[in-house]
Structures are given as C-alpha cells and as structure tokens.
Design a protein around this motif. Structure first.
Motif, short mmCIF file in Angstrom:
data_model
loop_
_atom_site.label_atom_id
_atom_site.label_comp_id
_atom_site.label_asym_id
_atom_site.label_seq_id
_atom_site.Cartn_x
_atom_site.Cartn_y
_atom_site.Cartn_z
N ARG A 122 0.96 -1.08 0.10
CA ARG A 122 0.03 0.06 -0.06
C ARG A 122 0.81 1.26 0.06
O ARG A 122 0.58 2.27 -0.68
CB ARG A 122 -0.89 -0.14 1.33
CG ARG A 122 -1.96 1.14 1.42
CD ARG A 122 -2.79 1.23 2.67
NE ARG A 122 -1.87 1.40 3.66
CZ ARG A 122 -1.27 2.66 3.80
NH1 ARG A 122 -1.58 3.78 2.82
NH2 ARG A 122 -0.22 2.91 4.75
N ARG A 123 1.94 1.46 1.16
CA ARG A 123 2.78 2.54 0.93
C ARG A 123 3.47 2.80 -0.64
O ARG A 123 3.85 3.73 -0.93
CB ARG A 123 3.70 2.31 1.95
CG ARG A 123 4.74 3.35 2.16
CD ARG A 123 4.21 4.66 2.65
NE ARG A 123 3.82 4.96 3.83
CZ ARG A 123 3.44 5.89 4.46
NH1 ARG A 123 3.38 7.00 3.99
NH2 ARG A 123 3.19 6.13 5.90
N LEU A 124 4.03 1.29 -1.01
CA LEU A 124 4.79 1.54 -2.18
C LEU A 124 3.80 2.03 -3.34
O LEU A 124 4.22 2.89 -4.30
CB LEU A 124 5.14 0.26 -2.70
CG LEU A 124 6.47 -0.16 -2.12
CD1 LEU A 124 6.86 -1.78 -2.37
CD2 LEU A 124 7.60 0.67 -2.89
N SER A 125 2.55 1.73 -3.34
CA SER A 125 1.77 2.14 -4.36
C SER A 125 1.27 3.73 -4.18
O SER A 125 1.11 4.34 -5.19
CB SER A 125 0.28 1.37 -4.22
OG SER A 125 0.54 -0.12 -4.33
N GLU A 126 1.41 4.07 -2.97
CA GLU A 126 1.00 5.63 -2.72
C GLU A 126 2.25 6.35 -3.15
O GLU A 126 1.95 7.39 -3.78
CB GLU A 126 1.02 5.61 -0.98
CG GLU A 126 0.60 7.15 -0.76
CD GLU A 126 1.32 7.51 0.76
OE1 GLU A 126 0.43 7.74 1.42
OE2 GLU A 126 2.26 7.31 0.94
N ILE A 127 3.43 5.81 -2.89
CA ILE A 127 5.05 6.29 -3.69
C ILE A 127 4.64 6.30 -5.02
O ILE A 127 4.95 7.42 -5.68
CB ILE A 127 5.66 5.66 -2.83
CG1 ILE A 127 6.24 6.00 -1.60
CG2 ILE A 127 7.22 6.20 -3.86
CD1 ILE A 127 7.38 5.25 -0.97
N ARG A 128 4.21 5.11 -5.75
CA ARG A 128 4.12 5.40 -7.14
C ARG A 128 3.28 6.43 -7.53
O ARG A 128 3.49 7.04 -8.54
CB ARG A 128 3.64 3.88 -7.55
CG ARG A 128 3.98 3.55 -8.89
CD ARG A 128 2.85 2.86 -9.69
NE ARG A 128 3.04 2.65 -10.96
CZ ARG A 128 2.79 3.62 -12.12
NH1 ARG A 128 2.31 4.72 -11.59
NH2 ARG A 128 2.99 3.64 -13.39
N GLY A 129 2.01 6.43 -7.07
CA GLY A 129 1.07 7.43 -7.43
C GLY A 129 1.54 8.88 -7.23
O GLY A 129 1.42 9.79 -8.10
N LYS A 130 2.37 9.19 -6.14
CA LYS A 130 2.72 10.51 -5.94
C LYS A 130 3.97 10.99 -7.15
O LYS A 130 4.06 11.83 -7.47
CB LYS A 130 3.19 10.85 -4.42
CG LYS A 130 2.20 10.91 -3.39
CD LYS A 130 2.49 11.18 -2.05
CE LYS A 130 1.49 11.45 -1.32
NZ LYS A 130 1.75 11.54 0.25
N LEU A 131 4.71 9.82 -7.31
CA LEU A 131 5.78 10.19 -8.25
C LEU A 131 5.21 10.59 -9.58
O LEU A 131 5.69 11.40 -10.25
CB LEU A 131 6.74 8.75 -8.22
CG LEU A 131 7.98 8.93 -9.28
CD1 LEU A 131 8.55 10.20 -8.76
CD2 LEU A 131 8.54 7.39 -9.07
N GLY A 132 4.11 9.78 -9.80
CA GLY A 132 3.61 9.96 -11.09
C GLY A 132 2.83 11.36 -11.49
O GLY A 132 2.59 11.85 -12.35
N SER A 133 2.41 11.85 -10.09
CA SER A 133 1.37 12.87 -10.18
C SER A 133 2.08 14.49 -9.43
O SER A 133 2.13 15.39 -10.11
CB SER A 133 0.13 12.78 -9.69
OG SER A 133 0.18 12.22 -8.27
N GLU A 134 2.61 14.10 -8.30
CA GLU A 134 2.94 15.41 -7.58
C GLU A 134 4.14 14.92 -6.51
O GLU A 134 4.22 14.80 -5.43
CB GLU A 134 1.72 15.82 -6.78
CG GLU A 134 1.83 17.17 -6.12
CD GLU A 134 2.15 18.13 -7.33
OE1 GLU A 134 3.17 18.63 -7.08
OE2 GLU A 134 1.19 18.49 -7.97
N PRO A 135 5.41 14.69 -7.39
CA PRO A 135 6.54 14.35 -6.44
C PRO A 135 6.78 15.11 -5.43
O PRO A 135 7.36 14.36 -4.43
CB PRO A 135 7.66 14.52 -7.64
CG PRO A 135 7.10 14.53 -9.13
CD PRO A 135 5.64 15.13 -8.85
N ALA A 136 6.54 16.27 -5.29
CA ALA A 136 6.93 17.08 -4.16
C ALA A 136 6.12 16.47 -2.88
O ALA A 136 6.57 16.60 -1.85
CB ALA A 136 6.57 18.49 -4.49
N GLU A 137 5.16 15.91 -3.28
CA GLU A 137 4.35 15.34 -2.07
C GLU A 137 5.22 14.22 -1.44
O GLU A 137 4.71 13.62 -0.68
CB GLU A 137 3.07 14.69 -2.33
CG GLU A 137 1.95 16.07 -2.58
CD GLU A 137 0.71 15.63 -2.83
OE1 GLU A 137 0.21 14.36 -2.82
OE2 GLU A 137 -0.19 16.58 -3.41
#
Lengths: 292, 292
Positions: B251-266
């Motif tokens: 779940r945490r990796l998927s969250e990181i994947r999502g942020k990297l693809g959309s809003e890396p600053a997050e």
C-alpha cells in the motif's frame, strides 16, 4: 589540467578535490558554492580558493559540476559564455539523459562529458568528504559521440579518474538512467517505503520496534536516511524509468504475497533467484559474512 | 547449570556454546545434530561431546533448541519423556507463538521458556559461529506466566544471557510475532523481492547491473542471501502477520508510485517520516556514516 573548478563543494565535489590532491594533482582547485560550504572547504583545505561562477568558469581547465541534478541543469544554461574553449565540463549528477540533452543544447564553446560516480554516503556536506570516496567504485561516463573520449581533455580527465582509484565505464545516457532506476532508485524507494511503513505501524510505540530491530532492518533502512533534497531531482529527471521499476517490484511483491497465502513452498525458487542475484552483485563467492 | 545440551549445532547453537565458554561456563556442552555438524563442532571444540536426543535430554540441566522452527516444533513433541524435572528447555526459534503453544501442550515434566536472540548472519553452519554473536543484541524471552522468570532455572539462564552480553527483553509471544513480521520478516521479503526483480530485469545482461551497483544495492539485497530452508518455517508459522505487513508495505509503495507520477513534491513528507524512523532504529544521532 592546471585549474579545476568544483561547482558544489559538498560530499562529492569535496571528495573529488581531496582525491585529486591525494593522487598528485598540484594545480589550483577553485570552489563555487554557498558561503557556508566554501568557508568549511577552505578551512579543511579541500579547495584552494573561492570563486564566483563566472570567474571559475573563465579560469578552469576542468569544470566539475557536483550539485544536485536540478542545479546542474540550471547552470548548464549559463556556463557557455564564460568557459575557455579548451576546457572540459563534466558533472557528477545521478541521472544523465536530462543533463546530457541540456549540455548538447547549451554547451557549444567547449567539450561536455557527462559522468556519474557510483559513490556516496548518507551524510551530506563537504565535512564528510573523503579522498578515498571513489576508490574501487564504478565511474560512469556518458559520451554522446565516439570521439568524446578521444580528445586531449577527455583523456586527461579519464586518466585522473583512474588515478583516484575509480573504474571508468561507458554507458549510453538513457541506458544508464534505465539501469540505475533498478539498481539505485528502486532500492532507495524500497528502503524509504519500508521505513515509512514501520514508522506508521509503530507510531505509538516505537521503542518496541527499535528493541526488536536486528542489523537486517538497519541495512534495509539505511538508504532511507538520504535527503529528499537530492532525491527530488533524481526522481523528477528519471520518473518514467522509476515508475516502471516500481511496477515490476510491486508485481513481484504481490506474487510473493499470493504464494505466501496459498502455496508457501512455491516461494523457494523466488528465494533462490534472489540469493543468486544478491551473490552476483557482491562479485564474490559469498565470503562477506556481516552480522545482522 | 552443569550440563547444557545444544540441539542443532549450527550458527546460533554453536555461537551460544562458544559464548557460554567465553563467559566462564565450565560445565559440559553436549551437541545433538547431524553427523557432519557434530564432527565440525567437535573439531572446533564448540561442543564437548556428541549425544543422542534421548541421552542429551536426560543429562542436560539446560536444553537449548537452536534448529529451524519446524524442527523445534517436532522435537517438542518428543522431549518430555526424557527430561530431568529440574531442567529448563528454551529455544532460539524466530517465531514464538506456535512454539510456545506446542510447549504448553507437550512439556509438562520440566519448565519451558521461549526465546529469540535477535542475532545472526547470512552464513549458516557451526563453522560461522562466533562467541560475540549475541553481544549488544536484544534477546527476546516469551514467558507465559509471571512466575516463569522467577524460577531458579530461569534466573540462572537469564543470568547467562546477560553474561554473554545480550540484552534480555520480555515480549508476549503473539506480540513478538506481530512485531518481527514488520521488523524482520518484511525486510527479508522486501530484500528478496528486490533482488528477484533485478534478477529478472537483468537476466540477459547481469554484468550491466553489477557494474552499476553501489553499496546501497548491496545493503538492500544482503538479506536476500538468506536460506529458504530457514525462512519456510518462519513464514509458515507467522503467515497471517506477514501477509498483513506485506499489505501495508505494498500500500505504501503504491502511494509512493502514485505521488511520483502526479505530484513528486508530495513525497517529501514520506522521505522525512522514513528518515526519522531509520535514524531512531539506529539509536543514535546519525553518526553512522557508512559509504554506499
């Protein structure tokens, strides 16, 4: 090379300066950095003098860009007007395609040769610099044309890379980025995700986790100590490859999760494949026997 | 304690024997193990004599079960008939709930006290045993009743644990398993998954990955060297907690994947949360500055 300008007097830039001196370089080393870094670098005698960007660019035979990737990209737009035509500009950025493309476009008055020393530690700053930082480590070079490595300036630079103990290795810039997405950026995100997972789970009772931590957890979370200031640029300039690596990793984890829930004995080939690779990466026959 | 019987003369059993001798134990140490392990343990003077299961159980004041978890579970069904009523049986198994439950049911003629030294290395076998293996490491104990630690036999055992340099710490057996699912079993599967991912991606050109490998990859894939023979039992006896830990991690990796693809600053707060935990696990202020 009589004058070297280090842009970014931090861990890598400072270590490169120290390594050059240790390897017999007797010319002048100029530093371009923040006031605090320059003060510390001068105090430690890592650089010989501080200089402005323009002054350093104008005087240097070798310009070594050792800042975070975003800073390197920005400075490549400004350097060209100031450099000597005989100079070589190189960099130590962790991703290469964006930097090489930028240099191709903006650096027209002298040679540019991209580089990436596979070295570092989780402590930043020139105070942590070491002359031995590059010893035995791969030093990636990403020439764009065959003749890039055959110029006098490039030959002299590669000769210094060997003298500081590193192992120069040529990669295509894009291929480099694809490879490090798996060998460096994925392990970083894996370590960060692992530490963040545990931080959340043990939010209310961290001492329990700390007491139950072996050296294995220390090893797997060490990269998580790295600063986001550096990683923001790396991830931003290699996001496509990193997303692909994350997908592969999540897919493999989900497969492991599935087998663990249904047929754990089927995990044996996964463990064996992994152990075989982990052994190969060590480049030896497993004599390393660190405790965990 | 005059006679100690080590069941499983491997890395942990051998190290416990060596540690006892180094700490001043002058009694006899019996070994119960495969012929090959016993021959090696005798040659290295790690044990004083080889014995059969029944003979060792009958003579020992302290029975130390240092086999893989599955073997410990099996032997707990057989030991009771042979032990001295004054003896203490303890174990070094990596999961505790299944072992403690089994002992509760089968060990009625003497005391049982579950244990788990948080120590080890990726090399197996008595030849890799070290007297210093437990020094400074947590030694988990999982008593089921308050008085379990107050018997003479338990006090003497805990005293030896301190004398070999380990730090005894009491956990509920189930809670221990939940905690190590995150602090030990998840890091293991994370390392295995990472190494397996890279093994697959670089299947046709492994040297490219090896050349581009920094010490960060070495650290994150070191646990992947571990043997599945040991992990099969650990995962089988803690699968529910490990599945939960894998889910949190994915779940945490998927969250990181999502942020990297959309809003890396997050990703900054995730990196900071992770770094904070990684630092805490080290129990210091970040003075460890190993290269990567």
């Amino acid at each position: 090379v009589k004058t070297v300008a280090i842009f970014g007097a931090g861990l890598i830039g400072g270590s490169f300066a120290l390594a050059l001196k240790r390897a017999g370089f007797t010319g002048e080393i100029l530093g371009v950095s923040s006031n605090a870094a320059l003060t510390e670098a001068l105090r430690l005698r890592i650089i010989d003098a501080a200089a402005s960007e323009e002054q350093a660019a104008a005087e240097a035979d070798l310009i070594y860009l050792a800042q975070p990737v975003g800073r390197i990209l920005a400075i490549l737009e400004r350097l060209n007007a100031h450099v000597k035509p005989s100079a070589l500009i190189t960099d130590a950025g962790s991703t290469k395609a964006a930097i090489v493309e930028k240099a191709e476009r903006y650096i027209t008055r002298c040679q540019f040769l991209g580089g990436h020393p596979l070295a570092g530690k989780e402590t930043r700053g020139v105070g942590a610099a070491e002359a031995e930082m590059f010893a035995g480590r791969t030093y990636v070079l990403t020439p764009t044309r065959e003749r890039d490595l055959e110029t006098g300036a490039a030959r002299e630079f590669v000769d210094w890379l060997r003298r500081i103990g590193s192992i120069p290795r040529v990669y295509d810039a894009r291929r480099h980025d694809e490879v490090v997405a798996f060998t460096s950026h994925l392990p970083q995100l894996c370590s960060t995700a692992l530490a963040a997972t545990l931080a959340e789970v043990f939010a209310s009772g961290r001492s329990e986790a700390e007491a139950a931590s072996g050296l294995g957890l220390r090893d797997t979370t060490r990269l998580a100590l790295s600063s986001f200031d550096i990683w923001a640029d790396i991830l931003a300039t290699n996001s496509k490859a990193v997303l692909g690596a994350l997908d592969e990793f999540i897919r493999r984890l989900s497969e492991i999760r599935g087998k663990l829930g249904s047929e754990p004995a089927e995990l044996r080939p996964v463990f064996e494949l992994a152990a075989d690779f982990a052994l190969a990466v060590r480049g030896d026959t497993g004599t390393e026997t660190k405790k965990f």
